[in-house]
Scaffold this active site. Structure first.
Site, PDB file in Angstrom:
ATOM      1  N   LYS A  38      61.918  11.558   5.909  1.00  0.00           N
ATOM      2  CA  LYS A  38      60.831  12.416   5.968  1.00  0.00           C
ATOM      3  C   LYS A  38      60.896  13.897   5.459  1.00  0.00           C
ATOM      4  O   LYS A  38      61.610  14.658   5.916  1.00  0.00           O
ATOM      5  CB  LYS A  38      60.309  12.218   7.635  1.00  0.00           C
ATOM      6  N   ASP A  80      55.100  13.437   4.938  1.00  0.00           N
ATOM      7  CA  ASP A  80      54.597  13.569   6.224  1.00  0.00           C
ATOM      8  C   ASP A  80      53.553  14.900   6.073  1.00  0.00           C
ATOM      9  O   ASP A  80      53.961  15.935   6.681  1.00  0.00           O
ATOM     10  CB  ASP A  80      55.689  13.859   7.422  1.00  0.00           C
ATOM     11  N   LYS A 136      50.218  14.753   6.459  1.00  0.00           N
ATOM     12  CA  LYS A 136      49.021  14.732   7.710  1.00  0.00           C
ATOM     13  C   LYS A 136      47.831  14.929   7.124  1.00  0.00           C
ATOM     14  O   LYS A 136      46.945  15.946   7.447  1.00  0.00           O
ATOM     15  CB  LYS A 136      49.271  15.374   8.857  1.00  0.00           C
ATOM     16  N   ASP A 159      40.829  15.804   5.386  1.00  0.00           N
ATOM     17  CA  ASP A 159      39.676  16.566   4.698  1.00  0.00           C
ATOM     18  C   ASP A 159      38.687  15.527   4.330  1.00  0.00           C
ATOM     19  O   ASP A 159      38.491  14.559   4.743  1.00  0.00           O
ATOM     20  CB  ASP A 159      40.368  16.879   3.329  1.00  0.00           C
ATOM     21  N   THR A 166      51.056  15.035  19.764  1.00  0.00           N
ATOM     22  CA  THR A 166      51.762  15.077  20.966  1.00  0.00           C
ATOM     23  C   THR A 166      51.930  16.346  21.812  1.00  0.00           C
ATOM     24  O   THR A 166      52.341  16.595  22.815  1.00  0.00           O
ATOM     25  CB  THR A 166      53.245  14.561  20.958  1.00  0.00           C
ATOM     26  N   ARG A 169      67.414  16.281  14.366  1.00  0.00           N
ATOM     27  CA  ARG A 169      68.702  16.964  14.588  1.00  0.00           C
ATOM     28  C   ARG A 169      69.759  16.125  14.972  1.00  0.00           C
ATOM     29  O   ARG A 169      71.022  16.462  14.649  1.00  0.00           O
ATOM     30  CB  ARG A 169      68.457  18.158  15.669  1.00  0.00           C
TER      31      ARG A 169
END
Ligand code: C5P
Length: 233
Positions: free
Chosen positions: A33, A60, A62, A65, A119, A210
């Site tokens: 990603k 990614d 997002k 518009d 989130t 991570r």
């Protein structure tokens, strides 16, 4: 397409760090990603380089518009050869349908995924935007909208996956971050699930940063996660 459900999140500030990590991984064992920071710093050249090394890329960014702009951005992402792109469901029906129609015309159509409610947002935060639904209700509403516009799935918390997969069907693709193998650090994630729990809850793809990127041996960490997933599918 490889069969791995793991999308390694390249949360790095430059191409060198990203390439140092991806050289330790195998394009047959994971997807990658690329988000806003790395894309803004390293640009489409890095995406093309990783695609030409046979990695499947979730871009990614997002998009959110007017329909024409989002459609053109999605087309540009498809031209880079990415495997998955995403847009904000709150951009509305016309924007979601324009994105899908633009991708339908591309030769290797990427999966088109929606972001519902970030989130990081609470019920209180969305009330300030005059949204009277709870976050859970709004997530479901936007996921239904995305499905009705022909999108392939949504990004969601693994904690929402079970409910969404019941409401929207098992083939609607659920992409879930917040994954931590048992015994690894939570870092700043608050609501986590293990890889096996997330798959059992209905997740299709697990976005994991991570626990792999900061591991002493990233390939070993990835292999252990793939093995855990394979033990439950
Ligand atoms: O390192 P870690 O596994 O926590 O990385 C998770 C990745 O998923 C990061 O790129 C993070 O920005 C992203 N993400 C998330 N929670 C969301 C949406 C995206 O952690 N709700």
């Amino acid at each position: 397409m490889n069969s791995s459900r793991v999308v390694v999140s390249l949360d790095f500030s430059d191409a060198k760090q990203a390439l140092d990590l991806t050289r330790k991984l195998d394009p047959e064992n994971c997807k990658l990603k690329i988000g806003k920071e790395l894309f803004t710093r390293a640009g489409p050249g890095l995406v093309e380089k990783l695609v030409s090394s046979n990695f499947e890329i979730f871009l990614d960014l997002k998009y959110h518009d007017i329909p024409n702009t989002v459609a053109s951005a999605c087309r540009a992402a498809a031209d880079l050869g990415v495997w998955m792109v995403n847009v904000h469901a709150s951009g509305g029906r016309a924007m979601l349908e324009a994105a899908g129609e633009a991708l339908d015309k591309t030769p290797n159509k990427p999966l088109l995924i929606a972001v519902t409610v970030l989130t990081s947002m609470s019920d209180e935060d969305i009330r300030e935007l005059a949204i009277m639904n709870s976050v859970a209700e709004q997530v479901l509403l936007l996921a239904r909208l995305a499905k009705s516009c022909g999108l392939d799935g949504v990004v969601c918390s693994a904690k929402e996956a079970n409910q969404l997969s019941i409401e929207l069907g098992k083939s609607f693709c659920l992409v879930t971050p917040g994954i931590r193998p048992a015994g690894s650090s939570n870092d700043d994630q608050k609501r986590i699930m293990t890889p096996a729990e997330a798959i059992n809850a209905g997740s299709h793809y697990l976005v994991i940063g991570r626990p792999i990127t900061k591991a002493a041996d990233p390939l070993a960490a990835l292999n252990a996660i793939n093995a855990e997933i394979n033990s439950v599918i």
